[in-house]
Design a protein around this motif. Structure first.
Motif, PDB file in Angstrom:
ATOM      1  N   ILE A  59       9.010 -11.294  -2.309  1.00  0.00           N
ATOM      2  CA  ILE A  59       7.927 -10.483  -3.063  1.00  0.00           C
ATOM      3  C   ILE A  59       7.724  -8.942  -2.368  1.00  0.00           C
ATOM      4  O   ILE A  59       7.971  -8.011  -2.924  1.00  0.00           O
ATOM      5  N   TYR A  71       6.894  -5.057  -3.494  1.00  0.00           N
ATOM      6  CA  TYR A  71       5.376  -5.241  -3.822  1.00  0.00           C
ATOM      7  C   TYR A  71       4.719  -3.861  -3.766  1.00  0.00           C
ATOM      8  O   TYR A  71       3.896  -3.500  -4.581  1.00  0.00           O
ATOM      9  N   THR A 123       5.028  -1.863  -6.967  1.00  0.00           N
ATOM     10  CA  THR A 123       4.522  -2.394  -8.420  1.00  0.00           C
ATOM     11  C   THR A 123       3.171  -1.798  -8.583  1.00  0.00           C
ATOM     12  O   THR A 123       2.252  -1.291  -7.610  1.00  0.00           O
ATOM     13  N   GLN A 134       0.369  -3.467  -9.132  1.00  0.00           N
ATOM     14  CA  GLN A 134      -0.475  -4.443  -8.098  1.00  0.00           C
ATOM     15  C   GLN A 134      -0.498  -3.874  -6.783  1.00  0.00           C
ATOM     16  O   GLN A 134      -1.610  -3.651  -6.098  1.00  0.00           O
ATOM     17  N   GLY A 135       0.732  -3.552  -6.297  1.00  0.00           N
ATOM     18  CA  GLY A 135       0.932  -2.921  -4.836  1.00  0.00           C
ATOM     19  C   GLY A 135       0.333  -1.688  -4.576  1.00  0.00           C
ATOM     20  O   GLY A 135      -0.410  -1.282  -3.651  1.00  0.00           O
ATOM     21  N   LEU A 168      -0.693  -4.011   0.367  1.00  0.00           N
ATOM     22  CA  LEU A 168      -0.544  -5.169   1.544  1.00  0.00           C
ATOM     23  C   LEU A 168      -0.647  -4.976   2.902  1.00  0.00           C
ATOM     24  O   LEU A 168      -0.344  -4.022   3.174  1.00  0.00           O
ATOM     25  N   TRP A 203       2.259 -13.916  -8.988  1.00  0.00           N
ATOM     26  CA  TRP A 203       1.832 -12.463  -9.682  1.00  0.00           C
ATOM     27  C   TRP A 203       1.056 -12.799 -10.571  1.00  0.00           C
ATOM     28  O   TRP A 203       0.276 -12.162 -10.990  1.00  0.00           O
TER      29      TRP A 203
END
Length: 122
Positions: free
Chosen positions: A44, A48, A51, A53-54, A59, A106
């Motif tokens: 991942i 990450y 993306t 989400q990232g 992170l 995910w």
């Protein structure tokens, strides 16, 4: 040299107030030698940040064997690694305990991100 010593702290303070604060972060609680952390890092972590989400919740890694970060004092630590804690404005939104594999990670992360406030301009 003296002028530099006075200017640098003032410049740092100015930059700190000029940069936007990150409202959401995905905190990865990890420890050295964690096999599942390594699996996450392999499957991942490389993608990450690229993306949706990232970008929404960057992170941030926290080693649970070291001193707990001052800015996370209101967030409970974990013994299970990896664990992922989604925070927004310094408060916990939810967490994923352990690494359940790529597809399920995910799915669980999307459920947590759906709980975040809508991004500005949305």
């Amino acid at each position: 040299m003296r002028a530099t010593k006075k200017i640098l702290p003032a410049l740092a303070a100015l930059l700190a107030t000029a940069l936007p604060l990150q409202a959401a972060e995905l905190i990865m609680l990890e420890r050295p030698g964690c096999v599942w952390c390594a699996k996450f890092n392999e499957e991942i972590a490389p993608a990450y940040a690229k993306t949706e989400q990232g970008r929404r919740a960057p992170l941030r890694r926290v080693d649970i064997t070291k001193e707990w970060p001052e800015d996370l004092q209101g967030i409970a630590s974990e013994r299970i690694t990896p664990s992922f804690v989604l925070i927004e404005d310094g408060k916990e939104v939810g967490r994923i305990r352990g690494y359940p594999g790529g597809e399920f990670f995910w799915y669980l992360l999307d459920e947590l991100i759906a709980k975040l406030d809508p991004p500005e301009g949305a």
